[in-house]
Design a protein around this motif. Sequence first.
Motif: not given
Length: 425
Positions: A49-51, A56-58, A201-205, A221-222
Motif C-alpha cells: 500500500p505504501f509503495a 500513484i501520488g508521483v 518532481f518535488v520542486l516543479p510540482a 516515499g519514492l
Amino acid sequence: MHDDTVPIPRVTDEPEKPTGHGHGHGHGHGPAQPASPKVRRLLTWLLLPFALASVIGVVLLYPTGDTPKPTGGQQDPVRGEVVATSLGSCDGGVQVGTPDPACLVVTVRMSDGPAPGKNIISRSPNEPSTPRFAVGDKIVMAYSGDDPAKGESYRVVDFQRGMPLAVLAVVFALAILVLGRYQGLAALIALGLSFLVLLLFVLPAILTGENPLVVAVAGAGLIMFAALYLTHGFSARTSTAVLGTMISLVLIGVLGALFSALTDLTGLDEDTALLLGSLGHGLDTRGLLLAGLVIGALGVLDDVTVTQASVVWELRRANPLLSWRELYAAGLRIGRDHVSSAVNTLAMAYAGAALPVLLYSYVSGADLGTILGSQSIAQEIVRTLVGSIGLVACVPVTTLAAALVASREPATAPAKPRTSSRPRA
C-alpha cells in the motif's frame, strides 16, 4: 597421557568476504539471510500500500505544464574578476577625505556575458550586509539587459564558488567509496536519485500549485524506497526498516499539520516572502513549511530504522533461541541510546539553521515567551518537536516489526572460530 588442546581463534587481517546479496554497512550488520516465503508475503502485503501510494501520488502530481518563471525584472548571471576596489560616492563623484563614503566601488573585468574582456564599474551601498571584495576575486554579477558598457546595467551578486564546491564533492565521494566500497557506490547513486526526485518532481510540482505536503510525502516515499533498497539490498531486514520509516513519516506529517494549525503558523518567513514576490502568484506557505519538515526528517529516520533492524537481526544471529519478545526488549534497550543522541542531532541541526534568527531574537530585548512565540522561532520549535516525536516513534515500531519478522526466519548459528591444536609446552 592425553592430548590437551585449547581452541585458539584464527586471527587474520583479511576482511570478511560477504555472501549472498548483503552489503557491508556502516552500522555493522552481516549478510542478510534469505527470507522465507511466508515472511516475504507478509512484508509484501505490508509495504505494497505504501509503495502504490507513493507511485500513484508521483504520477498524479507530476507537473505536465511549464514551471512558472520568476517575474519582475529577472537578470542574467555573468562572471568576472575584480581588478580594483575603492570607496566613493554612489553617483560617480569623488569624495576626498570623507570618513564614511556611501558606496563600495568595484571595477570588474568581464569573463563572459555581453561585454567579455571589458572593464565595468559597479557601485554598491556601503552597508554591513554588503560583501567585501578584493582584487583577484572571481565574482558573479546580474546583468539587467541594458547598455552592456555601463556599470549601471550590472549588479554584483556573489562570489564564484563552483571550483571549491566541486573539489569538496569529489573529496566527499572518494571518502564514501574508500570506506564503503561497493555499498558506498550504491549510496552515492541513491543520493543522486534523491536529488533527481527533488529537482524533477518535488520542486516543479510545488511551483505549479500542488499541495506541498502531499507532494513531499509522495516524493519522500519514492526516495525512501529507492535509497534504502539500492543501498542495503532487497532483504527482509531492509523491508522492516522501510516499513518503520514510512509509518514514522506519516506520523510526522499528521502531527505537523495538526500543530502548525493549532499554533497558527503561516510559514511566511523572509525567504518565503522573497519567493512569493519573485513568482508573482501565491503558494500554500504552511504546506511548504510542512513539506520541509517531512523531507528534513527523512534522512535521520533512515539512519535510525536501518540501525534498529540491523540490531535485531544481529541479536537473532548471535542467539537463535531468543523469542520475538526477547529480541524486541534487547533491541529497544539499544534503540534508547541511539534515539537520545539522534534527537539531539535533529534539534541542533534545526537550531543551526535558525541561528541568525536566534541571535536577532536574543538581542531584541523581548521576554522569553514573546521570542518563543514568534513566527520564525515557533516554526523551528514545531519542526524540532514533531520531528523528534517521529524519531522516537520509529524505534519501537521498527524494532517490533524486525523482532516479529526475524523470529520467524530460519535460525542460523554464527560462524565458529577455527581451532588449532598445539601441544602444551
